[in-house]
Motif scaffolding. Structure first.
Motif, short mmCIF file in Angstrom:
data_model
loop_
_atom_site.label_atom_id
_atom_site.label_comp_id
_atom_site.label_asym_id
_atom_site.label_seq_id
_atom_site.Cartn_x
_atom_site.Cartn_y
_atom_site.Cartn_z
N LYS A 100 1.36 -4.27 2.51
CA LYS A 100 0.68 -2.97 2.43
C LYS A 100 -0.80 -3.10 2.13
O LYS A 100 -1.54 -2.11 2.21
CB LYS A 100 1.33 -2.11 1.34
N LEU A 112 -2.22 2.49 7.93
CA LEU A 112 -0.88 3.08 7.87
C LEU A 112 -0.76 4.14 6.78
O LEU A 112 -0.11 5.17 6.97
CB LEU A 112 0.18 1.99 7.69
N ASN A 113 -1.39 3.90 5.65
CA ASN A 113 -1.41 4.93 4.59
C ASN A 113 -2.12 6.18 5.06
O ASN A 113 -1.66 7.31 4.81
CB ASN A 113 -2.06 4.38 3.31
N ALA A 114 -3.25 6.02 5.73
CA ALA A 114 -4.01 7.18 6.22
C ALA A 114 -3.20 7.98 7.24
O ALA A 114 -3.31 9.20 7.31
CB ALA A 114 -5.33 6.72 6.83
N LEU A 115 -2.37 7.28 8.02
CA LEU A 115 -1.53 7.94 9.02
C LEU A 115 -0.20 8.42 8.46
O LEU A 115 0.60 9.02 9.17
CB LEU A 115 -1.26 6.99 10.19
N ASN A 116 0.02 8.13 7.17
CA ASN A 116 1.28 8.49 6.51
C ASN A 116 2.48 7.86 7.23
O ASN A 116 3.50 8.52 7.44
CB ASN A 116 1.45 10.00 6.40
N ARG A 117 2.33 6.59 7.63
CA ARG A 117 3.39 5.86 8.34
C ARG A 117 4.09 4.91 7.38
O ARG A 117 3.50 4.44 6.41
CB ARG A 117 2.79 5.02 9.48
N HIS A 118 5.35 4.58 7.68
CA HIS A 118 6.08 3.60 6.87
C HIS A 118 5.61 2.19 7.26
O HIS A 118 4.85 2.01 8.21
CB HIS A 118 7.60 3.75 7.06
N THR A 126 10.64 3.75 15.38
CA THR A 126 9.38 3.91 14.63
C THR A 126 8.84 2.57 14.13
O THR A 126 8.16 2.52 13.11
CB THR A 126 9.59 4.85 13.43
#
Length: 110
Positions: A9, A17-23, A56
């Motif tokens: 992470k 990925l955090n900005a896109l709210n993705r796992h 995903t």
């Protein structure tokens, strides 16, 4: 059976990925390298039908043609015939290799 796993992470990937709210998960898969002396080497991955994160995948690497059905094999005679002591899963996939230029024996022109 390999499980799904979480990618790191930290670093630029984690920020995006955090900005896109993705796992951060990859689906369970096997890495394979297939070789033949007269063909180009093939490196690929196979994924398992019904597995988590197939739709995903954080790496966006899953392709329908790379998803295989797993068959649970637990017949004691079959297990023993393979030299195993526990039931196992079987997956089948037909790889097609391209004829290779670098590995073939070249004939000189007459």
């Amino acid at each position: 059976m390999p499980p799904p796993y979480e990618i790191p992470k930290d670093g630029p990937t984690g920020i995006v990925l955090n900005a896109l709210n993705r796992h951060f998960f990859r689906p369970a898969h096997l890495h394979l390298k297939v070789r033949h002396p007269q063909c180009d080497e093939l490196t690929s991955q196979l994924y398992f039908h019904g597995g988590d994160y197939l739709a995903t995948d954080v790496a966006n690497a899953v392709r329908d043609g790379l998803v295989v059905q797993l068959v649970h094999r637990d017949n004691p005679n079959d297990v023993a015939a393979r030299g195993l002591h526990e039931p196992y899963f079987e997956a089948r996939y037909d790889f097609v290799l391209a004829p290779g230029q670098t590995n073939q024996i070249r004939r000189s022109a007459p």
